[in-house]
Design an enzyme around this catalytic site. Structure first.
Site, short mmCIF file in Angstrom:
data_model
loop_
_atom_site.label_atom_id
_atom_site.label_comp_id
_atom_site.label_asym_id
_atom_site.label_seq_id
_atom_site.Cartn_x
_atom_site.Cartn_y
_atom_site.Cartn_z
N THR A 139 2.65 -6.22 10.09
CA THR A 139 2.03 -6.91 8.95
C THR A 139 2.99 -8.01 8.48
O THR A 139 2.96 -9.11 9.02
CB THR A 139 1.67 -5.92 7.82
OG1 THR A 139 2.83 -5.13 7.49
CG2 THR A 139 0.52 -5.02 8.23
N LYS A 165 6.42 0.09 12.32
CA LYS A 165 6.31 -1.17 11.58
C LYS A 165 6.70 -0.88 10.14
O LYS A 165 6.62 0.23 9.64
CB LYS A 165 4.89 -1.75 11.66
CG LYS A 165 3.78 -0.88 11.12
CD LYS A 165 3.57 -0.86 9.62
CE LYS A 165 3.44 -2.23 9.02
NZ LYS A 165 3.28 -2.11 7.51
N THR A 176 7.72 2.89 3.55
CA THR A 176 6.42 2.35 3.94
C THR A 176 6.43 1.95 5.39
O THR A 176 7.08 1.02 5.77
CB THR A 176 6.04 1.14 3.12
OG1 THR A 176 4.71 0.84 3.43
CG2 THR A 176 6.84 -0.03 3.31
N GLU A 262 11.79 -7.36 3.79
CA GLU A 262 11.33 -8.67 3.30
C GLU A 262 12.46 -9.39 2.57
O GLU A 262 12.98 -8.92 1.56
CB GLU A 262 10.13 -8.47 2.38
CG GLU A 262 8.90 -8.01 3.14
CD GLU A 262 7.79 -7.49 2.26
OE1 GLU A 262 6.71 -7.21 2.82
OE2 GLU A 262 7.98 -7.37 1.04
N ASN A 385 6.75 -11.56 -2.03
CA ASN A 385 5.91 -10.60 -2.73
C ASN A 385 5.16 -11.20 -3.92
O ASN A 385 4.22 -10.59 -4.42
CB ASN A 385 6.75 -9.39 -3.16
CG ASN A 385 7.02 -8.49 -1.98
OD1 ASN A 385 6.17 -7.72 -1.56
ND2 ASN A 385 8.22 -8.60 -1.41
N THR A 390 -3.11 -8.16 -3.46
CA THR A 390 -4.15 -7.21 -3.13
C THR A 390 -5.51 -7.87 -3.31
O THR A 390 -6.52 -7.26 -3.09
CB THR A 390 -4.09 -5.97 -4.04
OG1 THR A 390 -4.14 -6.38 -5.41
CG2 THR A 390 -2.84 -5.17 -3.79
#
Length: 390
Positions: A139, A165, A176, A262, A385, A390
């Site tokens: 992702t 991932k 995650t 990230e 971020n 979403t």
């Protein structure tokens, strides 16, 4: 005939012009074990897969990326079941014999017309590779994460393929991520469950990028029973060696996740030792790992020991500051309740330019230990971020 997981990578219309799904065919006689997120709002695929694994012999695993199908209500749950039924018809099995997984943006419904049409028209030939699968499940990852390793235990050659991932929303339990590991040996249900618990506790559950727990975390081990010469329920020495080797592979995958965090520019190892209990050491390690002040200091190459000590002091555990020593990159910076005057600050500050930073905290109050890995906190993390919605 070699018993191994067969893979097909495909596009099901979630992403444009790139693979966004993986189908794995599980050999007959395999045993599987799975660990999933402890998030109370687990995604529909997680809920469905947990039930399927408990009550059925699993024949296939299907993973999509680009859409998490999380927090999507009854529609999302029904969508997951619908595409599982479509896939089952294609594969001539029951939908309950498929484990399904999703990763990506939370809160959006799956593009069902695209998915159903793609599944109807696709020709599953299972000729893809594990490395291609590792690319298809990405992702926000900058690079794919794949390990192929061979090892020998008691003369038995063992082959492992492992992918994962994850780059953001990383923190136990489990961090995650999605991860899948194939091993070509026979393991009983009891042995594989013991194995996955040990591996997860000592790898994926010891990392943090941002302290946020995902709704979709899942890790599956598949033992294909291609070779059956060792009974790991009886030969505990061999089982201990197996646990050690598989744990190391998953620790390496975990480190890849942290390195790919990230916006990450540094990998930070926090080693809390000589604690009263492992739980005490764990609380301190993750308090530091999830401290924005510590993480930003690391990004700025600042050996800010004051932020580390302040965070430790906020944890609800018994501590004696006069017993604590703190080393940053093997340089003693704090001891006996104050800054250590022997520290060469110029050398320490130069070492902060390194990609890997080591924090060693000795509580001098017991014999327990816990290590955690985290990343720093950079401008890029905030930028990424603030745009990932979403």
């Amino acid at each position: 005939m070699i018993k191994q997981v067969e893979i097909d990578v495909l596009n099901i219309g979630i992403k444009q012009n790139t693979a966004d799904a993986v189908c794995m065919k599980i050999p007959d006689g395999s045993t599987l074990a799975m660990v999933t997120t402890k998030n109370k709002f687990a995604a529909a695929p997680v809920v469905i897969s947990k039930d399927n694994l408990q009550n059925n012999i699993i024949k296939y695993i299907f993973v999509n990326s680009g859409n998490a199908n999380a927090c999507t209500g009854i529609i999302g749950h029904n969508n997951a079941q619908q595409y599982a039924r479509k896939l089952a018809a294609k594969l001539s099995c029951k939908s309950e014999e498929i484990l399904i997984f999703s990763t990506g943006i939370i809160g959006k419904q799956l593009p069902m017309n695209n998915i159903l049409s793609s599944l109807h028209n696709c020709n599953l030939v299972f000729k893809s590779t594990w490395e291609e699968a590792s690319q298809a499940i990405m992702t926000t990852d900058k690079y794919n994460k794949y390990i192929h390793k061979k090892m020998t235990i008691q003369g038995q050659q063992i082959t492992v393929n492992a992918i994962c991932k994850g780059a953001g929303m990383i923190e136990p339990n489990m961090a995650t991520m999605l991860a899948y590991l194939e091993i070509n040996i026979k393991l009983s249900k009891s042995a594989i469950n013991k194995l996955i618990k040990h591996v997860v506790d000592n790898s994926f559950n010891r990392i943090s990028v941002d302290g946020d727990m995902s709704t979709n975390d899942s890790f599956v081990i598949i033992a294909t029973a291609d070779t059956e010469t060792i009974d790991y329920d009886v030969d505990l020495t061999s089982f201990a060696l197996l646990k050690k080797n598989i744990t190391k592979i998953c620790q390496d995958l975990s480190k890849m996740i942290i390195a790919d965090g990230e916006g990450a520019t540094k990998i930070i190892e926090i080693d809390v030792n000589n604690a009263q209990s492992e739980n005490q050491a764990k609380k301190i390690a993750f308090a530091i790992a999830n401290s924005n002040l510590v993480k930003t200091a690391m990004f700025g190459c600042d050996p800010n020991w004051g932020r580390i000590l302040a965070k430790m002091g906020s944890v609800n555990v018994d501590l004696d500051i006069t017993k604590i020593t703190l080393l940053i990159n093997n340089h003693m910076i704090f001891s006996r309740g104050e800054i250590d005057r022997r520290c060469n600050h110029d050398v320490l500050e130069q070492s902060m330019q390194n990609k890997e930073i080591f924090l060693n905290i000795n509580l001098n109050s017991g014999r327990s230990r816990f290590k955690a890995l985290c990343s720093d906190l950079s401008h890029e993390y905030v930028d990424t971020n603030s745009k990932y919605t979403t």
